[in-house]
Design an enzyme around this catalytic site. Sequence first.
Site, PDB file in Angstrom:
ATOM      1  N   ASP A  94       5.934  -0.080   1.905  1.00 54.94           N
ATOM      2  CA  ASP A  94       5.906   1.304   2.372  1.00 54.94           C
ATOM      3  C   ASP A  94       4.580   1.701   3.014  1.00 54.94           C
ATOM      4  O   ASP A  94       4.390   2.868   3.379  1.00 54.94           O
ATOM      5  CB  ASP A  94       6.243   2.257   1.215  1.00 54.94           C
ATOM      6  CG  ASP A  94       7.710   2.149   0.835  1.00 54.94           C
ATOM      7  OD1 ASP A  94       8.546   2.061   1.753  1.00 54.94           O
ATOM      8  OD2 ASP A  94       8.030   2.147  -0.369  1.00 54.94           O
ATOM      9  N   ASP A 132      15.257   0.203   4.259  1.00 52.74           N
ATOM     10  CA  ASP A 132      14.210   1.205   4.511  1.00 52.74           C
ATOM     11  C   ASP A 132      13.064   0.627   5.352  1.00 52.74           C
ATOM     12  O   ASP A 132      12.380   1.346   6.071  1.00 52.74           O
ATOM     13  CB  ASP A 132      13.605   1.728   3.192  1.00 52.74           C
ATOM     14  CG  ASP A 132      14.598   1.868   2.053  1.00 52.74           C
ATOM     15  OD1 ASP A 132      15.597   1.132   2.040  1.00 52.74           O
ATOM     16  OD2 ASP A 132      14.359   2.691   1.158  1.00 52.74           O
TER      17      ASP A 132
HETATM   18  N1  GLY Z   1      12.293   4.370   0.834  1.00 52.79           N
HETATM   19  C1  GLY Z   1      12.672   4.844  -0.434  1.00 52.79           C
HETATM   20  C2  GLY Z   1      13.766   5.831  -0.395  1.00 52.79           C
HETATM   21  O1  GLY Z   1      14.337   6.105   0.650  1.00 52.79           O
HETATM   22  O2  GLY Z   1      14.079   6.345  -1.467  1.00 52.79           O
END
Ligand code: GLY
Length: 395
Positions: free
Chosen positions: A112, A173
Amino acid sequence: MPNVINEPIRNTSLFSEAPTFSEADCKEAIRFVLSRIDGNLDTFAHKFPSPASSGNVYMPWDNVEWTPGFWTGMLWLAYEATGDMKYRRAAEGQLESYRARAEERKHTATHDLGFLYTLSCVSAYKLTGSEFAKETALLAADLLMERYFDKAGIIQAWGNLDNPSQRGRMIIDCCMNLPLLYWASEMTGNPKYETAARNHADRAARYLIREDASSYHTFYMDVETGEPKYGKTSQGYSDDSCWSRGQAWAIYGFPLSYIYTRDGSMIDIAQKTANYFLNRLPDDLVCYWDLTFTEGGEERDSSAAAIAVCGMLELAKHLPLVDERRRVYENASLHILKSLAESYTSKDVPHSNGVLLHAVYGKPLGNGIDECCIWGDYYYFEALMRVARNWKLYW
Ligand code: GLY
């Protein structure tokens, strides 16, 4: 690329027309977001909103988790919307904490880094030319590269690389984290970042997207042989269901790879995932938290709706001007945005410090259910900025 079905959009009659969402409506919606930011400026000057609210109120958190960048990104959007230096000063005042996080490798064992550093530092560099922000984002890109497995061509999402339950696990994601790498290649002239991002986007399209254009949340690769293993959910309803936010990450993430690679298959896959999403919306067009649900008492995920709006607005930009689908995705985006603006904001909840109500962080994890989620607020604001002006991407 495997064959993925292109499901025709069912609600073409609705999406053939734009809704009445006037410039004045859009400005009013932006004014409301700005009023919430103003109310939060002091609380979140040196702290960050918790990922999800509790009782629709965000708590002050440190620069941990994957979400601080959404708040800093909202400050940059507010600066762009108004030109008011108070927002720029607030955003700049947070850059040091991103630098410390990268230098001291605090909570950096995550993919992330893209969300975090694109919205805080790449944005700062693009808007102000800050060399400090640029260097900080490049530090983050190097940390992200440590998570890349060459043989499998993927970036591991979560945890330490030797953690057996996470090793070789990629998640949908991550498509949103790749722009940091593409940008790092542009800045440094070193192609290694772009190669990793391209390979990951290719594997994501190949293995995270199923034949019916739905998505797995996560997928395990054998990092020793490079062979695909199996899909598994974390935040969705089941391993074979389609988690709404994951689908929204796909709708937005693949066009972002297209911008940097000009690989048309990225637009093709994004369009198919968008059709799948649009065909599973309830009457008010704000998706349930998993696309398995199209009616009934399950919670909505307004944040997934906002992400999908940004994604479809981006997707539409890369379709030919005469292509009918372009209008369909633009209109669908505006219909969803109008529904969010009319029925999902906290304007009638004065004690809330969030913007969008009715998001779900992780239902199976019992986390942030029917709450505000800070990324939902960010993408709602980004969507409004996209509609209000020719907004230039931070991604
Ligand atoms: N990237 C983590 C979520 O969308 O919860």
